[in-house]
Design an enzyme around this catalytic site. Sequence first.
Site, PDB file in Angstrom:
ATOM      1  CB  CYS A  14       4.485   0.853  -9.827  1.00 47.50           C
ATOM      2  SG  CYS A  14       4.746   2.582  -8.208  1.00 47.50           S
ATOM      3  CD  GLU A  47       6.325   6.119  -2.632  1.00 48.36           C
ATOM      4  OE1 GLU A  47       5.544   4.453  -1.920  1.00 48.36           O
ATOM      5  OE2 GLU A  47       7.273   5.477  -1.940  1.00 48.36           O
ATOM      6  CG  ASP A  67       3.071   5.488   0.721  1.00 46.41           C
ATOM      7  OD1 ASP A  67       2.289   5.306   2.228  1.00 46.41           O
ATOM      8  OD2 ASP A  67       4.774   4.874   0.620  1.00 46.41           O
ATOM      9  CG  HIS A  99     -12.197 -10.731   2.509  1.00 48.14           C
ATOM     10  ND1 HIS A  99     -11.972  -9.876   1.445  1.00 48.14           N
ATOM     11  CD2 HIS A  99     -12.103 -11.550   3.606  1.00 48.14           C
ATOM     12  CE1 HIS A  99     -12.086  -9.206   2.938  1.00 48.14           C
ATOM     13  NE2 HIS A  99     -12.460 -10.255   3.888  1.00 48.14           N
TER      14      HIS A  99
END
Length: 568
Positions: free
Chosen positions: A494, A423, A447, A195
Amino acid sequence: MDDKIWRGLGVSAGRASGPTWYLKEFQADTRHETARNSSPEEELFRLQQAVTRTEQNLTALEEQVKAEQGEEVAQIFVAHKLLLSDPSFIGEAQERLQKGQLSAEQALQEVAGEAVKMLRSLEDPYFQERAVDVQDVLVHLLKNLQDVQEEGSDVFPKTGDYVVLADELTPAQTIALPKERVLGFIVRQGGKTSHTAILARTYGIPALVGVAKGWEDLTVQKWLELDGEEGWVRPTAVDHIAFADNGLREEEISSQNSALQGMILAANIGSPGDLPLVEKFKAQGIGLYRTEFLFMGGELPSEEEQVEAYRQVIAACAPQLTIIRTLDIGGDKKAPALQLPQEKNPFLGVRALRLTLRRPELFRQQLRAIWRAAASGPTAVMFPMIATLEELYQAKENLWVAREEVLQAGHSVGELQIGMMIEIPSAAWLADKFAANVDFFSIGTNDLTQYMLAVDRENTDLVELYQPYHPAVLGMIARVSQAALQRGIWTGVCGEAGGDALLAPFFKAVGIKELSMAPGSLAKVRTTLGKLALSPEESEALVDSVLSCASTAEVKEALELFHSEQIV
């Protein structure tokens, strides 16, 4: 000056030099715990309270990061929350408490220690690096057991820029640090998929990990220089100038931007606090300004607060364009002040534009703020989660009503480009119809991938199916771009895929005008596209080679082959 040099694994490119600050590992106070006279039932109750508070802490971090940095980074905290329901972790600690003679702190430390030891004994680097997840959750639990306030920016020096050293750097610690004052990261443990590595690349901070050999000697150095690509660190004189550098000079960036042949590389941001990163990585405007951060608190923002937050970004980025997405709450994002009802399937429920159309005053207040802020520079408004033309018509009607309300209140307004996010498959399929009603499209690949492939992007059991490289997803993106070009409007990307250097040539070849991404991804994508000169015939061949694929694996193979042959 000492000739000594330490080696590690470079995980985030760039060089940095500056004074050091050592983030020491949290130590729980257990001196009084061995003498506790409480019963097993009392310790079980304490543990359950700590688990509940920790889940709340992690959810708040997840929502904050999702609003500011996007979904990929927020998934770190989703994984952490899963540990709280893992029977081999919390369940095992509960069993040990039931046997008596242990405090909640001791039981957690025993179980976590065994889990860390087991994970680090495995050969797979991915599982080795998950040991830090266990330790991060353990620290959260111990702090909640002992009512210790979260550490991070409050212990970081109040002034100055520093190279941060840490034995292990947890996501929560990284998020809490003032990234604009962190020159670089040097971490004793970890690998490329840790991470620390992911967050360092997200924020564009030079970093190296796995610097185990000679660590004690390293931590006492007062001033260090590091290279996050080659993976080395060395001491330097304390009178050197502190700096952090992503490896590109101003003239190199200017040259590469010229080589983009009209393609724009913009930044995704979550608040005005991200502006230093926008400047650092020379983004060509803001392709996605997430406004959710304003709505995540206990109270809703006023119109004036929104105007100021939008105006800061627009003015700082002028004369380049700032694209403001209207409120995208619901589904995976929560806002306590909105008191949203629970839904059985929130990703298919009342979220984003569906929510704001049902709360017109909330919607028009935001639209009024955007109109007013737009007087500060080039601005666009973008509507999320549109499935039908009727929704777009309603959104635009509210936009024009809001404009009249601003003028009637005596405020000036700016000019606005009007865009929508693609989306939902229905919007992608009807792109030619939508294109007649907006100035631009912006494809939200997160999405779009989820809805195209019927995969919950937060379900870790289905991660192998959630693939933006899927030929159906890329085929739909090509279709949308073509429909936009035929109608004379432009298209951007995006979602997370916008910062993927492997996909960048394909996006360019299908006519995408703008790629917007986390600021830390700009350098790599700019370098890739700056080396690319595609003729119309070569663009067509690349698109054909990708869209003729039948699987994700074939797509990746085709893109990797193209990179090896064309990106020189």
